[in-house]
Design a protein around this motif. Structure first.
Motif, short mmCIF file in Angstrom:
data_model
loop_
_atom_site.label_atom_id
_atom_site.label_comp_id
_atom_site.label_asym_id
_atom_site.label_seq_id
_atom_site.Cartn_x
_atom_site.Cartn_y
_atom_site.Cartn_z
N ALA A 101 4.58 -5.31 9.71
CA ALA A 101 3.14 -5.48 9.51
C ALA A 101 2.64 -4.57 8.40
O ALA A 101 1.86 -4.98 7.53
CB ALA A 101 2.39 -5.22 10.81
N TRP A 102 3.07 -3.33 8.43
CA TRP A 102 2.63 -2.37 7.41
C TRP A 102 3.15 -2.76 6.03
O TRP A 102 2.43 -2.67 5.03
CB TRP A 102 3.07 -0.97 7.79
CG TRP A 102 2.46 0.09 6.92
CD1 TRP A 102 3.02 0.71 5.84
CD2 TRP A 102 1.14 0.63 7.05
NE1 TRP A 102 2.14 1.61 5.30
CE2 TRP A 102 0.97 1.58 6.02
CE3 TRP A 102 0.10 0.42 7.95
CZ2 TRP A 102 -0.20 2.30 5.86
CZ3 TRP A 102 -1.08 1.14 7.78
CH2 TRP A 102 -1.21 2.06 6.75
N GLY A 125 2.09 -4.22 0.77
CA GLY A 125 2.12 -5.40 -0.08
C GLY A 125 0.77 -5.71 -0.68
O GLY A 125 0.65 -6.04 -1.86
N VAL A 126 -0.28 -5.59 0.12
CA VAL A 126 -1.63 -5.84 -0.39
C VAL A 126 -2.02 -4.78 -1.40
O VAL A 126 -2.70 -5.07 -2.40
CB VAL A 126 -2.62 -5.91 0.79
CG1 VAL A 126 -4.06 -5.94 0.27
CG2 VAL A 126 -2.35 -7.14 1.64
N SER A 177 -2.92 -2.11 10.09
CA SER A 177 -2.30 -2.54 8.83
C SER A 177 -3.28 -3.37 8.00
O SER A 177 -3.34 -3.24 6.77
CB SER A 177 -1.02 -3.34 9.11
OG SER A 177 -1.30 -4.60 9.69
N LYS A 178 -4.08 -4.20 8.66
CA LYS A 178 -5.07 -5.00 7.92
C LYS A 178 -6.19 -4.11 7.38
O LYS A 178 -6.69 -4.34 6.26
CB LYS A 178 -5.64 -6.08 8.83
CG LYS A 178 -4.66 -7.19 9.18
CD LYS A 178 -4.25 -8.02 7.98
CE LYS A 178 -5.36 -8.91 7.50
NZ LYS A 178 -4.93 -9.81 6.38
N ALA A 179 -6.59 -3.10 8.13
CA ALA A 179 -7.63 -2.19 7.65
C ALA A 179 -7.17 -1.44 6.41
O ALA A 179 -7.94 -1.23 5.46
CB ALA A 179 -8.02 -1.21 8.76
N ALA A 180 -5.90 -1.04 6.41
CA ALA A 180 -5.36 -0.37 5.22
C ALA A 180 -5.39 -1.30 4.02
O ALA A 180 -5.71 -0.89 2.90
CB ALA A 180 -3.93 0.10 5.51
#
Length: 484
Positions: free
Chosen positions: A274-275, A281-282, A328-331
């Motif tokens: 996920a990370w 990746g983002v 992970s999405k917040a990062a």
């Protein structure tokens, strides 16, 4: 017929103390500027390019990375016509030029011409794909320009050229081309009838196999320059993926890809995966979009919030994820937020083509199964049709860059309410749905925590002129479309 601004063949005198203004031209995006030049007995001074003031006048924040100067020793020196794969901002330091611009992009304005005299008190912004040429009107003319990509031999191979003397565009050069100083290469450029128009920049859709990716591919199918990339084509978790893209050809990236296994993300391996995709990746994607002036549209989630707020979450509410997936999405959200041209879309409870909660409930209803469904998680469904339409609306309209909540509208409801409506549509009694709390449903199971409140405030999105459908009406339509 060319539109002309201040077209004179003689030497142009510098005009002092003009207000800074922007003048549109007949070529879309090509913008002529009057500059405020201050002069006295010592000479003159000007702000040749001032980012804040010029963007406030409508110039794109084009992010120049290279400054070039062409010194022209003799009056009549003529260069062009070159359309390049980047944007340019052109001005003159000394002397003056007669400039000519021809739209060489695909579209209805292909072949349109605009001409103007450029002296130290004027400048012009030239968008990618508009052919550029000039003729010096004085000896010792210094022609200078900013570009937003670095020159290279590979980039030059993407130029589009047009002959300076082409009769189809009929540029009225102040000094006859027979008398002007031209290079052999410029004399040999093709006529307009042989020019291959410069294609628009590409839109990359990442995550093409997902529910949103499929819907975006459907809605964008008839638009030129759209590439839908599956994980085999572009894996967010692969550090080398960004380097395999020719960014000079990219204008927009829609990132509909993500690691979404919420419960698996709580394991060591799942958390790392996920990370790697949602954060690292983002971040790499955001860095590439920043470097190459690409617009990044990134889809995020209500899971960046803890779900304890009273009322709907606004875009500016603090991030407080309660599980590894949300973290992970917040990062990733933080990385996207520093991209100058970005739309960060937070959504919830996505429903489209593929595996989702509504399809699961339909399957259970068809088999006569009476499920237990959580009733204390409240939110709104987001149908991929509306989410894709919102993405296209934000990208193609005048909406400011930034973060937007995007779900369907209407009254919020629980997962149990959604299940009851699906069962009713299938002709099953609502009594077959047993309402339970989240704690009861997951008792004894190793799962991630879920936010109880997933309702997102849609006021900012609606202020841009886009109003999503009511979620319950959209659900009825979705169910009707799935009937045999």
């Amino acid at each position: 017929m060319a539109q002309t601004a201040r077209q004179e063949g003689a030497t142009a005198a510098v005009q002092f103390s003009k207000p800074l203004t922007a003048q549109p031209t007949t070529i879309p995006g090509l913008t002529l500027f009057d500059l405020n030049v201050h002069g006295d007995n010592r000479g003159w001074f000007k702000e040749n390019w001032q980012r804040q003031k010029m963007t406030e006048l409508g110039m794109p924040d084009f992010g120049p990375v290279q400054n070039n100067i062409s010194f022209n020793a003799s009056r009549g020196t003529t260069r062009g016509i070159h359309a390049e794969p980047w944007d340019k901002y052109i001005s003159v330091a000394t002397g003056s030029v007669f400039g000519a611009w021809v739209d060489l992009r695909q579209g209805s304005t292909f072949g349109k011409v605009f001409t103007a005299v450029i002296d130290p008190s004027t400048a012009i912004y030239v968008p990618r794909g508009v052919g550029n040429a000039f003729q010096s009107l004085e000896d010792n003319t210094a022609y200078t320009y900013l570009v937003n990509d670095h020159w290279s031999a590979e980039a030059q191979a993407q130029y589009t050229f047009l002959n300076l003397a082409d009769s189809a565009v009929a540029i009225d050069w102040p000094i006859s081309l027979d008398e002007a100083a031209l290079s052999d290469k410029d004399r040999a450029h093709p006529p307009l009838t042989e020019v291959v128009p410069m294609a628009p920049t590409t839109t990359l859709v990442l995550g093409a196999r997902g529910q949103l990716g499929r819907e975006l591919s459907r809605q964008l199918a008839d638009r030129p320059g759209v590439r839908a990339l599956e994980r085999d084509d572009f894996d967010l978790a692969d550090p080398a993926a960004v380097g395999r893209i020719d960014w000079r050809r990219v204008g927009t990236v829609v990132n509909a890809a993500a690691y979404t296994a919420v419960d698996e993300a709580e394991t060591e391996a799942g958390g790392a995966a996920a990370w790697a995709a949602n954060a690292e990746g983002v971040a790499r994607l955001a860095q590439a979009c920043t470097q190459h002036q690409v617009t990044l549209i990134h889809v995020s989630t209500d899971y960046v919030f803890d779900g304890t707020r009273e009322g709907a979450y606004a875009e500016a509410d603090p991030l407080r994820p309660v599980n590894a997936y949300g973290t992970s999405k917040a990062a990733g959200d933080l990385a996207v937020g520093v991209v100058p041209r970005h739309y960060l879309l937070r959504t919830s409870w996505v429903i489209g083509e593929g595996k989702n909660f509504v399809r699961t409930m339909q399957s259970l209803a068809e088999r006569g199964i009476a499920p237990s469904v959580v009733a204390d998680q409240v939110g709104r469904l987001t149908f991929t049709r509306d989410l894709a339409e919102a993405i296209i609306h934000l990208r193609n309209g005048d909406a400011p860059y930034g973060t937007y909540n995007v779900t369907n509208g209407g009254e919020p409801g629980s997962w149990a309410e959604v299940a009851r409506r699906v069962y009713a549509d299938a002709g099953r009694p609502s009594s077959q749905i047993t309402e339970v709390s989240t704690e009861e449903y997951f008792a004894g199971k190793s799962v991630a925590r879920r936010p109880l409140n997933s309702v997102l405030d849609l006021a900012k999105l609606e202020a841009t002129g886009f109003t999503p459908r009511d979620q319950w009406e959209a659900l009825e339509e979705y169910l009707a479309d799935s009937r045999p």
